[in-house]
Design a protein around this motif. Structure first.
Motif, PDB file in Angstrom:
ATOM      1  N   SER A 206       7.009  -1.595  -0.544  1.00 46.68           N
ATOM      2  CA  SER A 206       7.404  -0.291  -1.058  1.00 46.68           C
ATOM      3  C   SER A 206       6.176   0.442  -1.557  1.00 46.68           C
ATOM      4  O   SER A 206       5.127  -0.139  -1.745  1.00 46.68           O
ATOM      5  CB  SER A 206       8.430  -0.447  -2.168  1.00 46.68           C
ATOM      6  OG  SER A 206       7.870  -1.176  -3.233  1.00 46.68           O
TER       7      SER A 206
ATOM      8  N   GLU B 178      13.429   4.165   2.027  1.00 49.45           N
ATOM      9  CA  GLU B 178      13.194   3.260   0.897  1.00 49.45           C
ATOM     10  C   GLU B 178      14.065   3.662  -0.305  1.00 49.45           C
ATOM     11  O   GLU B 178      14.635   2.810  -0.961  1.00 49.45           O
ATOM     12  CB  GLU B 178      11.720   3.312   0.475  1.00 49.45           C
ATOM     13  CG  GLU B 178      10.817   2.478   1.314  1.00 49.45           C
ATOM     14  CD  GLU B 178       9.404   2.453   0.774  1.00 49.45           C
ATOM     15  OE1 GLU B 178       9.163   2.912  -0.368  1.00 49.45           O
ATOM     16  OE2 GLU B 178       8.519   1.981   1.499  1.00 49.45           O
TER      17      GLU B 178
ATOM     18  N   PHE C  80      14.477  -0.021  -1.732  1.00 45.95           N
ATOM     19  CA  PHE C  80      13.344  -0.927  -1.512  1.00 45.95           C
ATOM     20  C   PHE C  80      12.366  -0.837  -2.636  1.00 45.95           C
ATOM     21  O   PHE C  80      12.092   0.079  -3.247  1.00 45.95           O
ATOM     22  CB  PHE C  80      12.631  -0.634  -0.196  1.00 45.95           C
ATOM     23  CG  PHE C  80      13.375  -1.087   1.017  1.00 45.95           C
ATOM     24  CD1 PHE C  80      13.897  -2.367   1.086  1.00 45.95           C
ATOM     25  CD2 PHE C  80      13.566  -0.238   2.079  1.00 45.95           C
ATOM     26  CE1 PHE C  80      14.572  -2.780   2.214  1.00 45.95           C
ATOM     27  CE2 PHE C  80      14.240  -0.643   3.200  1.00 45.95           C
ATOM     28  CZ  PHE C  80      14.747  -1.914   3.277  1.00 45.95           C
TER      29      PHE C  80
END
Length: 165
Positions: free
Chosen positions: A101, A160, A165
């Motif tokens: 990430s 994400e 994430f």
């Protein structure tokens, strides 16, 4: 004519100043930190050998990055299929590691041509003309790679955010 000690000191200062940029450029091309470090090491050696021929000290950063990019591409071309230890553990049945990430990790997930253009433009603050010179491509190509890279980064970062994430 400067003496050899002065030349060594100027070269060392130049490498110290731009070593992070060189590493990021190599890492944008290669798959792991160790390979990027090898490419930077090779680039430093080649740059030292060519240092007496460097006429324009203001172009030293671009010159070092170009050498680094060429070394990274050369290293990648010379590599056969390499299986990293992380890949072996996943193939052996262990749980897959989570997706990385953060912005830099998202940049590393871009296609190589976009990744390198984005890294040189946003992380190294190089103008489009210098990126084109460093990569040996037209300025329009750099602009399109940047545009596509930005769009892909937006999508990756939205993904994400959506999946946590």
């Amino acid at each position: 004519m400067e003496n050899n000690q002065d030349s060594r000191q100027r070269f060392a200062a130049l490498v110290r100043e731009h070593s992070h940029s060189m590493f990021r450029a190599a890492r944008a091309i290669l798959d792991c930190d160790a390979d990027a470090e090898d490419a930077v090491g090779e680039a430093v050696l080649l740059a030292w050998q060519a240092f007496p021929n460097l006429k324009n000290q203001q172009a030293a950063r671009c010159w070092l990055l170009k050498i680094t990019v060429n070394c990274a591409y050369g290293q990648r071309r010379g590599q056969r299929r390499v299986v990293y230890m992380d890949d072996l553990s996943q193939a052996a049945g262990s749980a897959p590691s989570p997706e990385p990430s953060g912005l830099w990790d998202a940049v590393l997930r871009l296609p190589e041509d976009q990744r390198l253009a984005v890294m040189l433009y946003y992380y190294e603050d190089l103008p489009v003309a210098e990126i084109a010179k460093t990569l040996g491509v037209p300025q329009g190509t750099v602009k399109s790679r940047l545009s596509r890279g930005r769009e892909r980064l937006k999508a990756l970062l939205r993904e994400e955010e959506a999946y946590g994430f």
